[in-house]
Design an enzyme around this catalytic site. Sequence first.
Site, PDB file in Angstrom:
ATOM      1  N   SER A  26       0.830  -1.216   0.128  1.00  0.00           N
ATOM      2  CA  SER A  26       0.109  -0.159   0.024  1.00  0.00           C
ATOM      3  C   SER A  26       0.760   1.185  -0.034  1.00  0.00           C
ATOM      4  CB  SER A  26      -1.030  -0.108   1.414  1.00  0.00           C
ATOM      5  OG  SER A  26      -1.587   1.320   1.323  1.00  0.00           O
ATOM      6  N   SER A  52       4.826  -8.935  -6.615  1.00  0.00           N
ATOM      7  CA  SER A  52       4.646  -7.230  -6.440  1.00  0.00           C
ATOM      8  C   SER A  52       5.782  -7.037  -7.591  1.00  0.00           C
ATOM      9  CB  SER A  52       4.809  -6.483  -5.395  1.00  0.00           C
ATOM     10  OG  SER A  52       3.893  -6.724  -4.299  1.00  0.00           O
ATOM     11  N   GLN A  85      11.182  -6.534   9.522  1.00  0.00           N
ATOM     12  CA  GLN A  85      12.106  -5.628   9.093  1.00  0.00           C
ATOM     13  C   GLN A  85      13.723  -6.067   9.785  1.00  0.00           C
ATOM     14  OE1 GLN A  85      11.236  -1.572   9.920  1.00  0.00           O
ATOM     15  NE2 GLN A  85       9.379  -1.659   8.579  1.00  0.00           N
ATOM     16  N   HIS A 107       7.504   4.317   9.676  1.00  0.00           N
ATOM     17  CA  HIS A 107       6.818   3.852  11.243  1.00  0.00           C
ATOM     18  C   HIS A 107       8.068   3.726  11.994  1.00  0.00           C
ATOM     19  CE1 HIS A 107       4.546   2.541  14.487  1.00  0.00           C
ATOM     20  NE2 HIS A 107       4.739   1.586  14.246  1.00  0.00           N
ATOM     21  N   GLU A 194      -3.881   2.666  17.898  1.00  0.00           N
ATOM     22  CA  GLU A 194      -4.497   1.432  17.424  1.00  0.00           C
ATOM     23  C   GLU A 194      -5.189   0.309  18.335  1.00  0.00           C
ATOM     24  OE1 GLU A 194      -1.031   0.896  13.717  1.00  0.00           O
ATOM     25  OE2 GLU A 194      -0.642  -0.188  15.603  1.00  0.00           O
ATOM     26  N   GLU A 226     -27.488  -1.375  13.825  1.00  0.00           N
ATOM     27  CA  GLU A 226     -27.258  -0.109  14.798  1.00  0.00           C
ATOM     28  C   GLU A 226     -25.865  -0.229  15.378  1.00  0.00           C
ATOM     29  OE1 GLU A 226     -29.309   2.000  15.269  1.00  0.00           O
ATOM     30  OE2 GLU A 226     -30.800   0.813  13.878  1.00  0.00           O
ATOM     31  N   GLU A 230     -23.905   1.448  10.827  1.00  0.00           N
ATOM     32  CA  GLU A 230     -24.105   2.598  10.971  1.00  0.00           C
ATOM     33  C   GLU A 230     -22.892   3.407  11.640  1.00  0.00           C
ATOM     34  OE1 GLU A 230     -27.827   4.208  12.527  1.00  0.00           O
ATOM     35  OE2 GLU A 230     -29.006   2.764  11.341  1.00  0.00           O
ATOM     36  N   SER A 251     -29.464  13.819  15.329  1.00  0.00           N
ATOM     37  CA  SER A 251     -30.806  14.474  15.833  1.00  0.00           C
ATOM     38  C   SER A 251     -30.596  15.007  17.092  1.00  0.00           C
ATOM     39  CB  SER A 251     -31.988  13.395  15.855  1.00  0.00           C
ATOM     40  OG  SER A 251     -31.613  12.253  16.876  1.00  0.00           O
TER      41      SER A 251
END
Length: 330
Positions: A26, A52, A85, A107, A194, A226, A230, A251
């Site tokens: 990514s 890849s 790594q 990171h 995280e 619920e 949502e 609301s």
Amino acid sequence: MNAYYEQDADLKYLQGKNIAVLGFGSQGHAHALNLKESGLNVCVGLRPDSSSCEKARENGLEVNTIADAVAWADIVMVLLPDQYQKSIYESEIKPNLKEGNTLAFAHGFNIHYNQIVPPGTVNVIMIAPKSPGHLVRRTYTQGNGVPCLIAVHQDYTGEARQQALAWAKGLGGTKAGVIETTFKNETETDLFGEQAVLCGGSAELIKAGFETLVEAGYPEELAYFECMHELKLIVDLYYEGGLSRMNYSVSDTAEYGGMTRGPRVITSDVKAEMKKILEEVQDGRFAKEFIDECNAGYPNMKKLRESNADHPIEKVGAKLRDMMSWLLKK
């Protein structure tokens, strides 16, 4: 914290240098392509058997083995999974580093917890876009960028900070804004977020809400809508304008109920447990636990994955998502 923009960064600190991006996932594909299209000399380092390799070549990138890419490079960006790594660094990166090279990360885990200890004769920097790779790439192609963090752990040449800013500029990050931090602060806040909120806290809150409704006799489908479905509507409001945007958009009933009942869910006891989680991140206990888990072959993680996959919310969720034509089916 100060933010840096286009005028604060200069690509000259990367121009004429050989840049190796290790990994093409990514973040890797976004870094490699954005820097290449910013006029820089980029190659991708991958295992010879990596799926890849073909993808990178199809995107017009040169591909080498990790060892050859590092040997060729002046600047090496490590965009490999945290748990791999250290071994790759020891076997393929470290033997090929040269004096004056720059070792870069997105990171800080392995540097902060001393899993990787670079020689004193190289720069060590971090450039961390605060978005997934596909968004880093998309905003760049649209002429924009995403906010980035930068940090300098080691400055051997005297140009480490300028190189980090230049890298962020090559990604498009200086169009959005770049904030300077430290490896320590980036790593510890990232892991805490995280664990306590994004991946851990939210998942457990969703499951607990779902279970509460189902145990009270409500249909699983309604409980899913619920407590899981949502949530995206609310998170999007947070993302766009913070807590106030969410409260403005829902609301009055939802706003009042949330403000008066929410603190009964996230109590002082919950916050106390969050502090314990942060302490485990700060003192290295979590890092050691994760590294030991990886070295043992992920026995606990496999069990936890199976448990999550077997939760009723996953079963009913799969059924309901099949009804949603707008979702990409994979």
